[in-house]
Design a protein around this motif. Structure first.
Motif, PDB file in Angstrom:
ATOM      1  N   LYS A  44       0.702  -1.355  -0.041  1.00 12.81           N
ATOM      2  CA  LYS A  44      -0.060  -0.072   0.383  1.00 12.81           C
ATOM      3  C   LYS A  44       0.822   1.201  -0.113  1.00 12.81           C
ATOM      4  O   LYS A  44       0.564   2.150  -0.711  1.00 12.81           O
ATOM      5  CB  LYS A  44      -0.763  -0.028   1.218  1.00 12.81           C
ATOM      6  CG  LYS A  44      -2.041  -0.896   1.163  1.00 12.81           C
ATOM      7  CD  LYS A  44      -2.990  -0.765   2.815  1.00 12.81           C
ATOM      8  CE  LYS A  44      -4.102  -2.159   2.535  1.00 12.81           C
ATOM      9  NZ  LYS A  44      -4.605  -1.873   3.820  1.00 12.81           N
ATOM     10  N   PRO A 263      -3.737   5.347   1.586  1.00  9.99           N
ATOM     11  CA  PRO A 263      -3.329   4.013   2.058  1.00  9.99           C
ATOM     12  C   PRO A 263      -1.976   3.837   2.377  1.00  9.99           C
ATOM     13  O   PRO A 263      -0.993   4.251   1.777  1.00  9.99           O
ATOM     14  CB  PRO A 263      -3.459   3.335   0.433  1.00  9.99           C
ATOM     15  CG  PRO A 263      -4.445   4.159  -0.345  1.00  9.99           C
ATOM     16  CD  PRO A 263      -4.366   5.518   0.254  1.00  9.99           C
ATOM     17  N   GLY A 264      -1.755   3.112   3.592  1.00  7.21           N
ATOM     18  CA  GLY A 264      -0.439   2.695   3.973  1.00  7.21           C
ATOM     19  C   GLY A 264      -0.018   3.825   5.016  1.00  7.21           C
ATOM     20  O   GLY A 264       1.143   3.647   5.652  1.00  7.21           O
TER      21      GLY A 264
END
Length: 287
Positions: A44, A263-264
């Motif tokens: 991600k 994301p991440g």
């Protein structure tokens, strides 16, 4: 030679460096075996890096207008996340949102106007809402949190416009420094003196991570042709203090991340916390 033109040259030198690292990182992440605990998280993060890098570097190819657009866009999102964590009312959120566009705008259109007069105007704007609402119980806290947010986010991001070529180098070096800190902490931070935490605010941040960040930031600055000891020190200190500063804000707010949409990483502030302080320190030592 204009700052915008030089920034384009530095961005041009940064493109193959960033592309090469992203390519190598993509291969490494794709090759991770399924038993690796952070495999999904690392993938991600790599995808987020792969999207963010062209946006960041591309803005500087447009020139000062692109740097302004980048600073204003980042600022509007970041002050929104900060205002939620700081529990600021609507009036203070409006002040922060307006400053997120106005301060980089001044840096673009009239950089000489960012002086003590601008500082005074920001101070008055930060306190005005609480003053006129007559908030005797939380007014001072609201004003202080707003002043902090103004300095931390819009003023820092104005460096993307004011610093020209140096802003590109700082952005690339901070990104490399964040990765280097993670690698250093993972490889060297399991035991020994380097495993000591920097601060109780973030027990996972160790001196091993500082070593990793120091190596990575120096390598990044050298790769784009911008290494100087002073700039390296500003970027490295920004990488270290920026992360701890946001941890302090999140701890008091009782949240793990500034957001959940990136994301991440969590929120935008979770991604640019080090960049904000690095830009501010770079303006202090070079501008």
């Amino acid at each position: 030679m204009s700052a915008a033109f030089v920034a384009g040259e530095v961005a041009g030198r940064a493109v193959p460096v960033v592309a090469g690292v992203l390519g190598a990182g993509g291969v490494a992440v794709a090759a991770l075996p399924s038993r690796v605990r952070m495999r999904a998280e690392l993938r991600k993060r790599w995808r987020t890096w792969a999207l963010a890098a062209p946006l960041f570097l591309g803005a500087f190819f447009v020139g000062r207008a692109g740097a302004f657009a980048l600073a204003a866009g980042l600022g509007v999102i970041a002050v929104g996340e900060y205002a939620r964590m700081a529990a600021l009312p609507r009036g203070e959120r409006a002040v922060l949102g307006g400053a997120a566009v106005a301060v980089p705008g001044l840096a673009w259109a009239a950089p000489g106007a960012l002086d003590l007069r601008a500082a005074g105007a920001l101070l008055i704007a930060a306190a005005a809402v609480a003053l006129f609402s007559g908030d005797a119980s939380q007014g001072f806290t609201r004003a202080c949190r707003t002043v902090f947010g103004l300095l931390w986010i819009p003023v820092s991001l104005s460096g993307l416009v004011l610093l020209g070529e140096t802003a590109v180098a700082v952005g690339v070096a901070v990104a490399f420094g964040d990765v280097g800190a993670w690698c250093g902490g993972t490889a060297l931070g399991r035991s020994g003196p380097l495993a000591r935490a920097l601060s109780p605010l973030s027990p996972n941040k160790t001196w091993a991570g500082v070593v990793g960040a120091a190596v990575a930031t120096a390598a990044a600055l050298a790769a784009v042709g911008a290494f100087t000891p002073v700039l390296w020190a500003a970027v490295l200190v920004g990488c270290v203090l920026g992360d701890l500063l946001e941890s302090m804000v999140k701890r008091e707010a009782g949240v793990k991340d500034a957001g959940s949409w990136l994301p991440g990483f969590g929120g935008l502030l979770d991604r640019i916390d080090s960049l904000l302080v690095a830009l501010l320190l770079t303006m202090v030592v070079t501008w």
